[in-house]
Motif scaffolding. Structure first.
Motif, PDB file in Angstrom:
ATOM      1  N   TYR A 130       0.850  -1.244   0.135  1.00  0.00           N
ATOM      2  CA  TYR A 130       0.190   0.022   0.130  1.00  0.00           C
ATOM      3  C   TYR A 130       0.808   1.307   0.164  1.00  0.00           C
ATOM      4  CZ  TYR A 130      -3.082  -3.768   1.406  1.00  0.00           C
ATOM      5  OH  TYR A 130      -3.548  -5.247   1.674  1.00  0.00           O
ATOM      6  N   PRO A 131       1.745   1.545  -1.127  1.00  0.00           N
ATOM      7  CA  PRO A 131       2.865   2.561  -1.168  1.00  0.00           C
ATOM      8  C   PRO A 131       1.774   3.794  -1.092  1.00  0.00           C
ATOM      9  CG  PRO A 131       2.616   1.620  -3.400  1.00  0.00           C
ATOM     10  CD  PRO A 131       1.701   0.870  -2.333  1.00  0.00           C
ATOM     11  N   LEU A 132       2.755   4.897  -0.442  1.00  0.00           N
ATOM     12  CA  LEU A 132       2.344   6.205  -0.498  1.00  0.00           C
ATOM     13  C   LEU A 132       3.360   7.129  -1.581  1.00  0.00           C
ATOM     14  CD1 LEU A 132       2.594   6.718   3.381  1.00  0.00           C
ATOM     15  CD2 LEU A 132       0.610   6.319   1.930  1.00  0.00           C
ATOM     16  N   THR A 133       2.518   7.885  -2.114  1.00  0.00           N
ATOM     17  CA  THR A 133       3.097   8.707  -3.376  1.00  0.00           C
ATOM     18  C   THR A 133       3.148  10.174  -2.951  1.00  0.00           C
ATOM     19  OG1 THR A 133       0.927   8.663  -4.662  1.00  0.00           O
ATOM     20  CG2 THR A 133       2.769   6.937  -5.139  1.00  0.00           C
ATOM     21  N   TRP A 134       3.977  10.911  -3.435  1.00  0.00           N
ATOM     22  CA  TRP A 134       3.909  12.589  -2.917  1.00  0.00           C
ATOM     23  C   TRP A 134       2.821  13.056  -3.779  1.00  0.00           C
ATOM     24  CZ3 TRP A 134       6.750  12.882   1.292  1.00  0.00           C
ATOM     25  CH2 TRP A 134       7.833  12.331   1.446  1.00  0.00           C
ATOM     26  N   GLN A 135       2.328  14.016  -3.247  1.00  0.00           N
ATOM     27  CA  GLN A 135       1.326  14.763  -3.857  1.00  0.00           C
ATOM     28  C   GLN A 135       1.227  16.182  -3.204  1.00  0.00           C
ATOM     29  OE1 GLN A 135      -2.683  13.088  -3.638  1.00  0.00           O
ATOM     30  NE2 GLN A 135      -3.236  14.544  -1.743  1.00  0.00           N
ATOM     31  N   ASN A 136       0.605  17.199  -3.702  1.00  0.00           N
ATOM     32  CA  ASN A 136       0.350  18.601  -3.231  1.00  0.00           C
ATOM     33  C   ASN A 136       1.870  19.337  -2.987  1.00  0.00           C
ATOM     34  OD1 ASN A 136      -1.044  20.696  -2.589  1.00  0.00           O
ATOM     35  ND2 ASN A 136      -1.261  20.164  -0.546  1.00  0.00           N
ATOM     36  N   ASN A 137       2.876  19.306  -4.173  1.00  0.00           N
ATOM     37  CA  ASN A 137       3.948  19.740  -3.965  1.00  0.00           C
ATOM     38  C   ASN A 137       4.935  18.997  -3.146  1.00  0.00           C
ATOM     39  OD1 ASN A 137       3.777  21.594  -6.062  1.00  0.00           O
ATOM     40  ND2 ASN A 137       2.688  23.011  -4.858  1.00  0.00           N
ATOM     41  N   GLY A 138       4.731  17.821  -2.346  1.00  0.00           N
ATOM     42  CA  GLY A 138       5.330  17.188  -1.504  1.00  0.00           C
ATOM     43  C   GLY A 138       4.943  17.277  -0.070  1.00  0.00           C
ATOM     44  N   THR A 139       3.978  17.944   0.182  1.00  0.00           N
ATOM     45  CA  THR A 139       3.347  18.149   1.379  1.00  0.00           C
ATOM     46  C   THR A 139       2.403  17.186   2.029  1.00  0.00           C
ATOM     47  OG1 THR A 139       1.639  19.545   0.874  1.00  0.00           O
ATOM     48  CG2 THR A 139       3.560  20.819   1.193  1.00  0.00           C
ATOM     49  N   GLN A 140       1.970  16.357   0.923  1.00  0.00           N
ATOM     50  CA  GLN A 140       1.120  15.361   1.335  1.00  0.00           C
ATOM     51  C   GLN A 140       1.697  14.005   0.804  1.00  0.00           C
ATOM     52  OE1 GLN A 140      -2.749  16.331   0.325  1.00  0.00           O
ATOM     53  NE2 GLN A 140      -3.019  17.862   2.138  1.00  0.00           N
ATOM     54  N   LEU A 141       1.145  12.590   1.559  1.00  0.00           N
ATOM     55  CA  LEU A 141       1.454  11.525   0.794  1.00  0.00           C
ATOM     56  C   LEU A 141       0.159  10.724   0.726  1.00  0.00           C
ATOM     57  CD1 LEU A 141       4.258  10.543   3.436  1.00  0.00           C
ATOM     58  CD2 LEU A 141       4.487  10.491   0.945  1.00  0.00           C
ATOM     59  N   ARG A 142       0.012  10.178  -0.486  1.00  0.00           N
ATOM     60  CA  ARG A 142      -1.597   9.658  -0.785  1.00  0.00           C
ATOM     61  C   ARG A 142      -1.362   8.255  -1.085  1.00  0.00           C
ATOM     62  NH1 ARG A 142      -4.874   8.408  -4.758  1.00  0.00           N
ATOM     63  NH2 ARG A 142      -7.002   9.052  -4.702  1.00  0.00           N
ATOM     64  N   CYS A 143      -2.453   7.344  -0.869  1.00  0.00           N
ATOM     65  CA  CYS A 143      -2.583   6.040  -0.882  1.00  0.00           C
ATOM     66  C   CYS A 143      -3.531   5.918  -1.866  1.00  0.00           C
ATOM     67  CB  CYS A 143      -3.059   5.319   0.554  1.00  0.00           C
ATOM     68  SG  CYS A 143      -3.358   3.563   0.380  1.00  0.00           S
ATOM     69  N   ALA A 144      -3.139   5.135  -3.030  1.00  0.00           N
ATOM     70  CA  ALA A 144      -3.971   4.924  -4.030  1.00  0.00           C
ATOM     71  C   ALA A 144      -5.329   3.922  -3.719  1.00  0.00           C
ATOM     72  CB  ALA A 144      -3.234   4.364  -5.251  1.00  0.00           C
ATOM     73  N   LYS A 145      -4.989   3.120  -2.816  1.00  0.00           N
ATOM     74  CA  LYS A 145      -5.825   1.761  -2.378  1.00  0.00           C
ATOM     75  C   LYS A 145      -7.060   2.577  -1.765  1.00  0.00           C
ATOM     76  CE  LYS A 145      -7.385  -2.156  -0.705  1.00  0.00           C
ATOM     77  NZ  LYS A 145      -8.127  -2.995  -1.682  1.00  0.00           N
ATOM     78  N   CYS A 146      -7.124   3.674  -0.680  1.00  0.00           N
ATOM     79  CA  CYS A 146      -8.113   3.927   0.225  1.00  0.00           C
ATOM     80  C   CYS A 146      -8.253   5.348  -0.221  1.00  0.00           C
ATOM     81  CB  CYS A 146      -7.850   3.883   1.807  1.00  0.00           C
ATOM     82  SG  CYS A 146      -6.572   4.656   2.372  1.00  0.00           S
TER      83      CYS A 146
END
Length: 182
Positions: A130-146
């Motif tokens: 359940y990897p996390l990816t950078w988003q919002n200019n690197g201020t957030q980490l997002r999970c594609a699953k949930c």
């Protein structure tokens, strides 16, 4: 000898903390000597820089250990080869699926290390991918699953369904050696 003392001291400090906020479900043990990898090495460069984080993953290619780092603010990646005798003797464990996230939070200027997988999906579903990816200019980490996004500076859910904060590992940097573990 100095490296052995550093490892032993790290193990004692990590083992004796008894901190309930440290994630212990999956083993995490990571040491990185910045004197062996000076700047412009991006992992060395993010340490101590408020708001800068990197995902750290490890692999072995043709018998040689590599670290892959991905910075939060520009998604730049780097392959760091660990070739010294000291580094070859190390055993690395990077949590649930071979990924940790390390950086300095801007809310409290503290070094932080997170599990690189979504805390809610690790708890709610079988498996560890359940990897996390950078988003919002690197201020957030997002999970594609949930679909949850987490604030990288404090680990709380920033958007999506309410849930757990990101799991944390103990992190320390003495100016030369970065230590992350549980």
């Amino acid at each position: 000898m100095k490296w052995t003392k550093t490892i032993l001291l790290s193990l004692v400090l990590i083992a004796c903390t008894g901190d309930d906020s440290i994630y212990r479900e999956y083993r995490c043990f990571f040491l990185f000597d910045t004197s062996l990898h000076p700047q412009p090495c991006q992992l060395t460069a993010i340490l101590g820089n408020v708001g800068h984080f990197a995902k750290v993953e490890t692999s072995v290619v043709q018998g040689v250990r590599h670290l892959k780092t991905t910075r939060n603010y520009d998604n730049a990646t780097e392959d760091i080869t660990l070739r010294t005798d000291r580094e070859k003797q190390m055993t690395y464990a990077l949590g649930a699926n071979n990924c940790i996230i390390v950086g300095t939070g801007s809310y409290d200027n503290r070094l932080i290390a997170y599990e690189g997988q979504c805390a809610n999906c690790l708890t709610d579903f079988n498996g560890t991918n359940y990897p996390l990816t950078w988003q919002n200019n690197g201020t957030q980490l997002r999970c594609a699953k949930c679909g949850r996004s987490y604030d990288v500076h404090n680990g709380v859910v920033a958007s999506g369904a309410a849930g757990r904060e990101l799991f944390r590992y103990q992190a320390a940097f003495d100016g030369t050696v970065l230590r992350v573990g549980n």
